[in-house]
Design a protein around this motif. Structure first.
Motif, PDB file in Angstrom:
ATOM      1  N   LEU A 138       0.835  -1.194   0.000  1.00 33.98           N
ATOM      2  CA  LEU A 138       0.000   0.000   0.000  1.00 33.98           C
ATOM      3  C   LEU A 138       0.867   1.239   0.000  1.00 33.98           C
ATOM      4  O   LEU A 138       1.972   1.233   0.555  1.00 33.98           O
ATOM      5  CB  LEU A 138      -0.892   0.026   1.253  1.00 33.98           C
ATOM      6  N   SER A 139       0.353   2.293  -0.602  1.00 32.85           N
ATOM      7  CA  SER A 139       1.067   3.565  -0.505  1.00 32.85           C
ATOM      8  C   SER A 139       0.678   4.231   0.805  1.00 32.85           C
ATOM      9  O   SER A 139      -0.380   3.954   1.380  1.00 32.85           O
ATOM     10  CB  SER A 139       0.727   4.470  -1.688  1.00 32.85           C
ATOM     11  N   PHE A 140       1.544   5.106   1.277  1.00 30.87           N
ATOM     12  CA  PHE A 140       1.273   5.823   2.526  1.00 30.87           C
ATOM     13  C   PHE A 140      -0.038   6.593   2.432  1.00 30.87           C
ATOM     14  O   PHE A 140      -0.809   6.638   3.387  1.00 30.87           O
ATOM     15  CB  PHE A 140       2.434   6.770   2.844  1.00 30.87           C
ATOM     16  N   ILE A 141      -0.331   7.144   1.274  1.00 31.19           N
ATOM     17  CA  ILE A 141      -1.549   7.935   1.084  1.00 31.19           C
ATOM     18  C   ILE A 141      -2.801   7.088   1.296  1.00 31.19           C
ATOM     19  O   ILE A 141      -3.803   7.575   1.814  1.00 31.19           O
ATOM     20  CB  ILE A 141      -1.540   8.589  -0.320  1.00 31.19           C
ATOM     21  N   GLU A 142      -2.746   5.810   0.928  1.00 30.47           N
ATOM     22  CA  GLU A 142      -3.896   4.920   1.115  1.00 30.47           C
ATOM     23  C   GLU A 142      -4.194   4.655   2.590  1.00 30.47           C
ATOM     24  O   GLU A 142      -5.300   4.257   2.930  1.00 30.47           O
ATOM     25  CB  GLU A 142      -3.660   3.593   0.396  1.00 30.47           C
ATOM     26  N   LEU A 143      -3.230   4.892   3.449  1.00 27.23           N
ATOM     27  CA  LEU A 143      -3.420   4.660   4.880  1.00 27.23           C
ATOM     28  C   LEU A 143      -4.025   5.862   5.589  1.00 27.23           C
ATOM     29  O   LEU A 143      -4.426   5.755   6.740  1.00 27.23           O
ATOM     30  CB  LEU A 143      -2.081   4.302   5.544  1.00 27.23           C
ATOM     31  N   LEU A 144      -4.080   7.000   4.912  1.00 24.78           N
ATOM     32  CA  LEU A 144      -4.567   8.230   5.538  1.00 24.78           C
ATOM     33  C   LEU A 144      -6.083   8.315   5.507  1.00 24.78           C
ATOM     34  O   LEU A 144      -6.728   7.827   4.585  1.00 24.78           O
ATOM     35  CB  LEU A 144      -3.978   9.450   4.839  1.00 24.78           C
ATOM     36  N   ILE A 147       9.358  -0.540   4.405  1.00 24.86           N
ATOM     37  CA  ILE A 147       9.066   0.657   3.611  1.00 24.86           C
ATOM     38  C   ILE A 147       9.992   0.662   2.410  1.00 24.86           C
ATOM     39  O   ILE A 147      11.201   0.487   2.543  1.00 24.86           O
ATOM     40  CB  ILE A 147       9.300   1.940   4.429  1.00 24.86           C
ATOM     41  N   THR A 148       9.419   0.844   1.234  1.00 21.69           N
ATOM     42  CA  THR A 148      10.218   1.018   0.026  1.00 21.69           C
ATOM     43  C   THR A 148       9.887   2.377  -0.555  1.00 21.69           C
ATOM     44  O   THR A 148       8.763   2.870  -0.433  1.00 21.69           O
ATOM     45  CB  THR A 148       9.931  -0.088  -1.007  1.00 21.69           C
ATOM     46  N   HIS A 149      10.882   2.962  -1.169  1.00 19.61           N
ATOM     47  CA  HIS A 149      10.686   4.310  -1.709  1.00 19.61           C
ATOM     48  C   HIS A 149      11.372   4.411  -3.061  1.00 19.61           C
ATOM     49  O   HIS A 149      12.420   5.013  -3.197  1.00 19.61           O
ATOM     50  CB  HIS A 149      11.236   5.347  -0.729  1.00 19.61           C
ATOM     51  N   ALA A 150      10.801   3.782  -4.047  1.00 16.77           N
ATOM     52  CA  ALA A 150      11.342   3.906  -5.398  1.00 16.77           C
ATOM     53  C   ALA A 150      10.957   5.267  -5.972  1.00 16.77           C
ATOM     54  O   ALA A 150      11.759   5.957  -6.573  1.00 16.77           O
ATOM     55  CB  ALA A 150      10.822   2.788  -6.276  1.00 16.77           C
ATOM     56  N   GLU A 151       9.723   5.638  -5.779  1.00 19.01           N
ATOM     57  CA  GLU A 151       9.203   6.940  -6.193  1.00 19.01           C
ATOM     58  C   GLU A 151       8.202   7.377  -5.137  1.00 19.01           C
ATOM     59  O   GLU A 151       7.757   6.592  -4.314  1.00 19.01           O
ATOM     60  CB  GLU A 151       8.512   6.840  -7.550  1.00 19.01           C
ATOM     61  N   ALA A 152       7.843   8.660  -5.176  1.00 19.16           N
ATOM     62  CA  ALA A 152       6.839   9.151  -4.222  1.00 19.16           C
ATOM     63  C   ALA A 152       5.509   8.521  -4.570  1.00 19.16           C
ATOM     64  O   ALA A 152       5.203   8.306  -5.729  1.00 19.16           O
ATOM     65  CB  ALA A 152       6.761  10.664  -4.281  1.00 19.16           C
TER      66      ALA A 152
END
Length: 90
Positions: free
Chosen positions: A43-49, A76-81
């Protein structure tokens, strides 16, 4: 001058509104994140908000992600924002 002073003293009291913000608990956000990641999907961080929780919700969610990372329950992976979060298989 007397009339002006009389008008000032006879003004109605301003209406004051108090907006109570619902608290965002760290334990609840941790449980929510763990339940979302139980499916095995990333999941992206935004989906958790939760937009209703505003900035406080964003901060608490970020703290929950950091705590789960510290406990090595998520990665946590951060390939792109934005950040991508995935559960760690036990």
């Amino acid at each position: 001058l007397r009339d002006a002073l009389f008008c000032v003293f006879n003004r109605p009291e301003p209406v004051k509104h108090v907006v109570a913000q619902e608290p965002v608990l760290l334990e609840e956000r941790i449980a929510f994140i763990e339940s979302q990641l139980a499916t095995g999907l990333s999941l992206s961080f935004i989906e958790l908000l939760n937009p209703k929780q505003g900035r406080m919700g964003m901060v608490v969610t970020f703290m929950a992600v950091l705590e789960l990372t510290r406990q090595q329950k998520i990665k946590i992976t951060h390939a792109e924002a934005p950040l991508t979060i995935q559960g760690v298989s036990a």
